[in-house]
Structures are given as C-alpha cells and as structure tokens.
Write an enzyme that holds these catalytic residues in place. Structure first.
Site, mmCIF file in Angstrom:
data_model
loop_
_atom_site.group_PDB
_atom_site.id
_atom_site.type_symbol
_atom_site.label_atom_id
_atom_site.label_comp_id
_atom_site.label_asym_id
_atom_site.label_seq_id
_atom_site.Cartn_x
_atom_site.Cartn_y
_atom_site.Cartn_z
ATOM 1 N N ARG A 86 -31.551 13.088 5.096
ATOM 2 C CA ARG A 86 -32.611 12.167 4.661
ATOM 3 C C ARG A 86 -33.300 12.669 3.406
ATOM 4 N NH1 ARG A 86 -35.581 12.374 9.937
ATOM 5 N NH2 ARG A 86 -37.306 11.298 8.924
ATOM 6 N N ARG A 131 -42.846 17.640 14.323
ATOM 7 C CA ARG A 131 -43.034 16.282 14.841
ATOM 8 C C ARG A 131 -41.996 15.992 15.928
ATOM 9 N NH1 ARG A 131 -42.643 11.482 10.577
ATOM 10 N NH2 ARG A 131 -40.390 11.644 10.758
ATOM 11 N N LYS A 163 -46.726 9.902 4.588
ATOM 12 C CA LYS A 163 -46.946 8.486 4.261
ATOM 13 C C LYS A 163 -47.513 7.721 5.457
ATOM 14 C CE LYS A 163 -42.681 7.513 3.187
ATOM 15 N NZ LYS A 163 -41.989 8.807 3.402
HETATM 16 P P1 ADP Z 1 -39.237 8.792 7.125
HETATM 17 O O1 ADP Z 1 -40.391 8.424 6.288
HETATM 18 O O2 ADP Z 1 -39.541 9.961 8.022
HETATM 19 O O3 ADP Z 1 -37.971 8.993 6.343
HETATM 20 P P2 ADP Z 1 -38.896 6.052 8.098
HETATM 21 O O4 ADP Z 1 -39.456 5.631 9.390
HETATM 22 O O5 ADP Z 1 -39.535 5.523 6.872
HETATM 23 O O6 ADP Z 1 -38.902 7.641 8.147
HETATM 24 O O7 ADP Z 1 -37.331 5.668 8.016
HETATM 25 C C1 ADP Z 1 -36.410 6.075 8.984
HETATM 26 C C2 ADP Z 1 -35.022 5.479 8.696
HETATM 27 O O8 ADP Z 1 -35.105 4.032 8.711
HETATM 28 C C3 ADP Z 1 -34.434 5.797 7.324
HETATM 29 O O9 ADP Z 1 -33.784 7.049 7.290
HETATM 30 C C4 ADP Z 1 -33.478 4.608 7.130
HETATM 31 O O10 ADP Z 1 -32.284 4.768 7.843
HETATM 32 C C5 ADP Z 1 -34.237 3.441 7.744
HETATM 33 N N1 ADP Z 1 -35.052 2.746 6.725
HETATM 34 C C6 ADP Z 1 -36.412 2.635 6.710
HETATM 35 N N2 ADP Z 1 -36.827 1.956 5.621
HETATM 36 C C7 ADP Z 1 -35.708 1.642 4.912
HETATM 37 C C8 ADP Z 1 -35.453 0.973 3.676
HETATM 38 N N3 ADP Z 1 -36.450 0.492 2.921
HETATM 39 N N4 ADP Z 1 -34.160 0.839 3.267
HETATM 40 C C9 ADP Z 1 -33.156 1.307 4.001
HETATM 41 N N5 ADP Z 1 -33.320 1.962 5.152
HETATM 42 C C10 ADP Z 1 -34.579 2.130 5.626
#
Ligand code: ADP
Length: 189
Positions: free
Chosen positions: A146, A127, A13
């Site tokens: 996750r 990564r 993404k």
């Molecule tokens: P990835 O796409 O690798 O899972 P992100 O950078 O999108 O990584 O998210 C990392 C962490 O940030 C998530 O595991 C969560 O703890 C938090 N997070 C990000 N976006 C959200 C969201 N929309 N709601 C709740 N937690 C979020």
C-alpha cells in the site's frame, strides 16, 4: 468547505477527518469505509473489491468514481465535504474535476498530511493489533504494498493540485491536536 485529505496509509487522514467533521459540520467521504461496508454487506461491488483490497491494490477507478459521484449528490454534501482516500490516482483526480464542474462545486483546499515511512509502518501495525476489527489489508506485507502504491500512483497528485494552487502541507508527525490546529490554520488561508 470542500476538502481533500491526501497522505499515505497511517498518516492520520481518518483521525483528522473525524475531528473536522465535528468542527465544520460537514461529512467525511471515505472510499475505504464505503468499500468495507460493501464487503460487510456482501454486495456485488463488495465481493469484487475484497480481493483487490486484501492484496493492497487499488479498486478500479470506475467503481470508486461511481461511489463518489453518487455520494456527492446527497443532501449532506451541499454544505461541503471531506474526501478521505479519494482521489488516489491522476485519473480519479481528473474524474473528480469533471464531476465537481458538472455539479457546480469547487474545492477549497487539498491538505497533504506527511509522515516518515517508519512511523507509518509502526502506526498501522499498532492499529492492526489494537483494533478489534480485523482489516484484511493491515499486515506487514500488504502494508508495504500500500505504501508503494501510494508513492507510485497517489503522490503525483500533490503536483497535480499544486498546479491548481490548492495544496496545504501539514506535518502529520505532531500530536493529533497540533495536526488539527495546523489543518485549520492552513485551510483558512
Ligand atoms: P488507508 O488510508 O489506510 O490506505 P483506506 O481505507 O483509505 O486505507 O483504503 C483501503 C483500501 O481500499 C485501499 O488499499 C484500496 O484497495 C481501496 N480504496 C480506497 N479508496 C480507493 C480509491 N479511491 N481508489 C481505489 N481503491 C481505493
């Protein structure tokens, strides 16, 4: 163009969002990036989020809904945006619908990027090894968490948006350029 990128951790993404920012001249709104900046800046929100993120759990809907609502009001979002990492729960999707209605905005598409579970694990482990910046949540155990959180809480959004006829599914196992091309074809439908 107002897009949501949906997909499990490691699906690409962030990579695709950065390419689409250039292609369409619209900003990427990554809740993960915004939260990590808050952690780095040691703001109260960052301090509250860090522990939750390091465990692989989701930060509370209230916090992320607030981040997104505020961000959508910025001038650069007038021409569109790419939401990356939000919404992640049905409650967040409902909150987003309400925000967009209040702001007089509508989504153009929800791009679902798919990839096999074993590939996701390999990509994220790579990564974690290669990026100089250590992310507290890029290790095997937290990664499994996750992926489970994605399956349980976020994947139901595909059906949520299917009802709205917004979903375009793209195979994230292709080379990066091919994924980009597929997204561009899909959103111009
Ligand atoms: P990835 O796409 O690798 O899972 P992100 O950078 O999108 O990584 O998210 C990392 C962490 O940030 C998530 O595991 C969560 O703890 C938090 N997070 C990000 N976006 C959200 C969201 N929309 N709601 C709740 N937690 C979020």
């Amino acid at each position: 163009m107002r897009l949501i990128l949906l997909g499990p951790p490691g699906a690409g993404k962030g990579t695709q969002a950065q390419i689409l920012v250039e292609a369409y001249g619209i900003p990427q709104l990554s809740t993960g990036d915004i939260l990590r900046s808050a952690i780095a800046a040691r703001t109260p929100m960052g301090l509250a989020a860090k522990e939750v993120m390091d465990r692989g759990d989701l930060v509370s809907d209230d916090i992320v809904n607030g981040i997104v609502s505020e961000r959508l009001d910025a001038e650069d979002c007038k021409v569109g945006f790419i939401l990356d990492g939000f919404p992640r729960t049905i409650a967040q999707a409902e909150a987003l619908d309400q925000m967009l209605a209040e702001k007089g905005m509508a989504l153009d598409a929800v791009v679902e990027i798919t990839a096999d579970a074993d590939v996701l694990v390999r990509r994220i482990t790579k990564r974690a090894r290669e990026s100089g910046v250590a992310r507290g949540d890029d290790n095997q155990e937290v990664l499994r968490k996750r992926l489970n959180v994605y399956r349980e809480l976020t994947e139901p959004l595909v059906e949520y948006y299917q009802h709205k006829r917004l979903v375009r599914t793209v195979d994230g196992m292709q080379p990066i350029e091919d994924v980009t091309a597929a997204i561009r074809r899909a959103v111009h439908n």
